[in-house]
Design a protein around this motif. Structure first.
Motif, mmCIF file in Angstrom:
data_model
loop_
_atom_site.group_PDB
_atom_site.id
_atom_site.type_symbol
_atom_site.label_atom_id
_atom_site.label_comp_id
_atom_site.label_asym_id
_atom_site.label_seq_id
_atom_site.Cartn_x
_atom_site.Cartn_y
_atom_site.Cartn_z
ATOM 1 N N GLU A 196 1.045 -1.099 -0.345
ATOM 2 C CA GLU A 196 -0.239 -0.229 -0.466
ATOM 3 C C GLU A 196 1.167 1.424 -0.102
ATOM 4 O O GLU A 196 1.761 1.332 0.425
ATOM 5 N N GLY A 197 0.669 1.684 -1.168
ATOM 6 C CA GLY A 197 1.331 2.963 -0.990
ATOM 7 C C GLY A 197 0.773 4.571 0.291
ATOM 8 O O GLY A 197 -0.339 4.535 0.039
ATOM 9 N N ARG A 198 1.652 5.621 0.951
ATOM 10 C CA ARG A 198 0.691 6.124 1.167
ATOM 11 C C ARG A 198 2.382 7.119 1.295
ATOM 12 O O ARG A 198 3.712 6.921 1.578
ATOM 13 N N ALA A 199 1.956 8.895 1.041
ATOM 14 C CA ALA A 199 3.204 9.692 0.773
ATOM 15 C C ALA A 199 3.686 10.168 2.592
ATOM 16 O O ALA A 199 2.557 9.129 3.341
ATOM 17 N N VAL A 200 4.832 10.201 2.720
ATOM 18 C CA VAL A 200 4.696 10.100 3.691
ATOM 19 C C VAL A 200 5.043 10.926 5.082
ATOM 20 O O VAL A 200 4.463 10.895 6.123
ATOM 21 N N HIS A 201 4.481 11.807 4.789
ATOM 22 C CA HIS A 201 3.869 13.440 5.839
ATOM 23 C C HIS A 201 1.868 12.905 5.695
ATOM 24 O O HIS A 201 1.495 13.192 6.853
ATOM 25 N N LYS A 202 1.761 11.812 5.429
ATOM 26 C CA LYS A 202 0.831 11.254 5.984
ATOM 27 C C LYS A 202 0.562 9.382 6.064
ATOM 28 O O LYS A 202 -0.256 9.049 6.703
ATOM 29 N N ASP A 227 1.234 7.997 9.539
ATOM 30 C CA ASP A 227 1.401 7.695 10.593
ATOM 31 C C ASP A 227 1.548 6.521 11.507
ATOM 32 O O ASP A 227 2.078 5.461 10.496
ATOM 33 N N MET A 228 2.264 6.071 12.017
ATOM 34 C CA MET A 228 2.544 5.253 13.328
ATOM 35 C C MET A 228 2.161 3.880 12.501
ATOM 36 O O MET A 228 2.897 2.920 12.847
ATOM 37 N N ALA A 229 0.754 3.840 13.452
ATOM 38 C CA ALA A 229 0.051 2.961 13.350
ATOM 39 C C ALA A 229 0.564 2.495 11.769
ATOM 40 O O ALA A 229 0.221 0.715 11.326
ATOM 41 N N ASN A 236 1.966 -1.590 11.258
ATOM 42 C CA ASN A 236 1.776 -2.509 10.766
ATOM 43 C C ASN A 236 2.144 -2.993 8.748
ATOM 44 O O ASN A 236 2.123 -4.032 8.895
ATOM 45 N N MET A 237 2.596 -1.640 8.575
ATOM 46 C CA MET A 237 3.632 -2.688 6.951
ATOM 47 C C MET A 237 4.482 -3.702 7.433
ATOM 48 O O MET A 237 4.787 -4.299 6.507
ATOM 49 N N MET A 238 5.502 -2.848 8.043
ATOM 50 C CA MET A 238 6.821 -3.702 8.913
ATOM 51 C C MET A 238 6.468 -4.797 10.104
ATOM 52 O O MET A 238 7.148 -5.692 9.779
ATOM 53 N N ALA A 239 5.314 -4.686 10.327
ATOM 54 C CA ALA A 239 4.711 -6.225 11.507
ATOM 55 C C ALA A 239 4.780 -6.978 10.039
ATOM 56 O O ALA A 239 4.973 -8.243 10.412
ATOM 57 N N ALA A 275 7.212 3.240 2.728
ATOM 58 C CA ALA A 275 6.955 2.522 4.225
ATOM 59 C C ALA A 275 7.103 0.605 3.508
ATOM 60 O O ALA A 275 7.887 -0.315 3.875
ATOM 61 N N TYR A 276 6.144 0.580 2.535
ATOM 62 C CA TYR A 276 6.326 -0.753 1.658
ATOM 63 C C TYR A 276 8.050 -0.738 1.059
ATOM 64 O O TYR A 276 8.456 -1.995 1.764
ATOM 65 N N ALA A 277 8.755 -0.165 0.839
ATOM 66 C CA ALA A 277 9.744 -0.205 -0.350
ATOM 67 C C ALA A 277 11.075 -0.339 0.991
ATOM 68 O O ALA A 277 12.111 -1.075 1.043
#
Length: 255
Positions: free
Chosen positions: A92-98, A100-102, A106-109, A151-153
Motif C-alpha cells: 500500500e502506498g502513502r506519502a511520508v507526510h501522511k 502515521d505510526m499505525a 502495520n507495514m513493518m509487522a 514504508a513498503y519499500a
C-alpha cells in the motif's frame, strides 16, 4: 540421466499461501511432491484451495505466538520444514507526510517482522535435516526506491537485508537463503492498488493500471506462475550455490 526434481518427502511452509503468488508457489511445490502447509489470516480462503498436497492453517504473521503454535503443529503433523517461503505481505502506498505510526508499524509487522518470525520458527526443524531452502518474496521495491510508498519499500529492503545476513550466518551449510524480487504481478493486490492510485491521482482506473504495467520493463504484468517457477528452481538440483541472492523478475534490468 535427468536430474531428480522430486520434492517427495519434503515439507514446505508458505505464508500468504491462499491466494496470489503464495498459492502459485504452494501449488508448484505440491506438484513436485512436497507436502505444503499454507497459512493466511482467513481459514475459509485456505479451505477453498486445500487438498492435493496443500494443508491450510489460519495464522496472522503479525502474531508471534500464533506463528510458533502453527509451525509446531505443522512439524508434528508433516515433519521438519525444509522449504520456508515467507510470502505474506501487504502493498500500500502513502506519502511520508501522511504516514502515521499505525500505518508504518502495520507495514513493518506484516512484511518484515512476519518474515523474521516465520523463518525463526522454521529454522529449528530445518537444522535437524541435511537440506533446507528459505525463499522470501520481496519486491523490486526492496532494491530501489518506490515513489509514494516509502514504508513498503523500506519493509522490503529490510527483508532483503535479513535474507543476505542469514545466508552469511549459514554459509557452507546445506541451507540457502534467497529473495525473489518481482515487479508488478497480476494479483488482487494490483487490482486494489489500481483503484487506490486512481482515487489518489484522479486518473481513470485503466490509466492507473497502465502505470503499473509500464513500470515493468517488458510492459506487461507478470503472471504468478513466473514467480512460482523461480521459487521452484531454487529448490531443484543445481541450486545449492545460489545463496544470498535477490532474483529480479521484472522483464528486464531494473537496478
Amino acid at each position: 540421466m535427468a536430474p531428480d526434481t522430486s520434492l517427495s518427502g519434503k515439507h514446505a511452509l508458505v505464508t500468504g499461501g491462499g491466494t496470489g503468488i503464495g498459492l502459485a508457489i504452494a501449488q508448484a511445490l505440491a506438484a513436485r511432491g512436497a507436502q505444503v502447509t499454507i497459512t493466511g489470516r482467513r481459514q475459509e480462503v485456505l479451505d477453498e484451495v486445500a487438498g492435493n498436497g496443500l494443508f491450510g492453517a489460519a495464522m496472522d504473521v503479525r502474531d508471534e505466538s500464533a506463528i510458533e503454535t502453527v509451525v509446531a503443529q505443522a512439524v508434528e503433523a508433516r515433519g521438519p520444514i525444509q522449504i520456508c517461503v515467507p510470502n505474506a505481505g501487504i502493498a500500500e502506498g502513502r506519502a511520508v507526510h501522511k504516514t502515521d505510526m499505525a500505518f508504518w508499524r502495520n507495514m513493518m509487522a506484516t512484511n518484515l517482522d512476519g518474515a523474521f518470525l516465520t523463518i525463526r520458527a522454521c529454522l529449528p526443524s530445518m537444522r535437524q535435516t541435511h537440506w533446507g531452502r528459505v525463499i522470501a518474496v520481496s519486491s523490486i521495491a526492496g532494491l530501489r526506491g518506490l515513489p509514494g510508498a516509502a514504508a513498503y519499500a523500506a519493509s522490503k529492503h529490510g527483508l532483503i537485508g535479513l535474507i543476505r545476513s542469514l545466508s552469511e550466518d549459514y554459509m557452507g551449510q546445506p541451507y540457502t537463503f534467497n529473495a525473489l524480487c518481482p515487479g508488478y504481478v497480476d494479483t488482487p493486490i494490483v487490482d486494489r492498488n489500481q483503484e487506490a492510485i486512481a482515487e489518489r491521482t484522479g486518473m481513470s482506473s485503466d490509466e492507473a493500471r497502465q502505470v503499473m504495467i509500464n513500470a515493468n520493463r517488458h510492459k506487461r504484468l507478470l503472471e504468478v506462475d513466473e514467480v512460482a517457477a523461480a521459487a521452484l528452481w531454487l529448490t531443484g538440483p543445481g541450486s545449492q550455490s545460489i545463496n544470498g541472492q535477490c532474483i529480479q523478475i521484472s522483464g528486464g534490468q531494473t537496478v
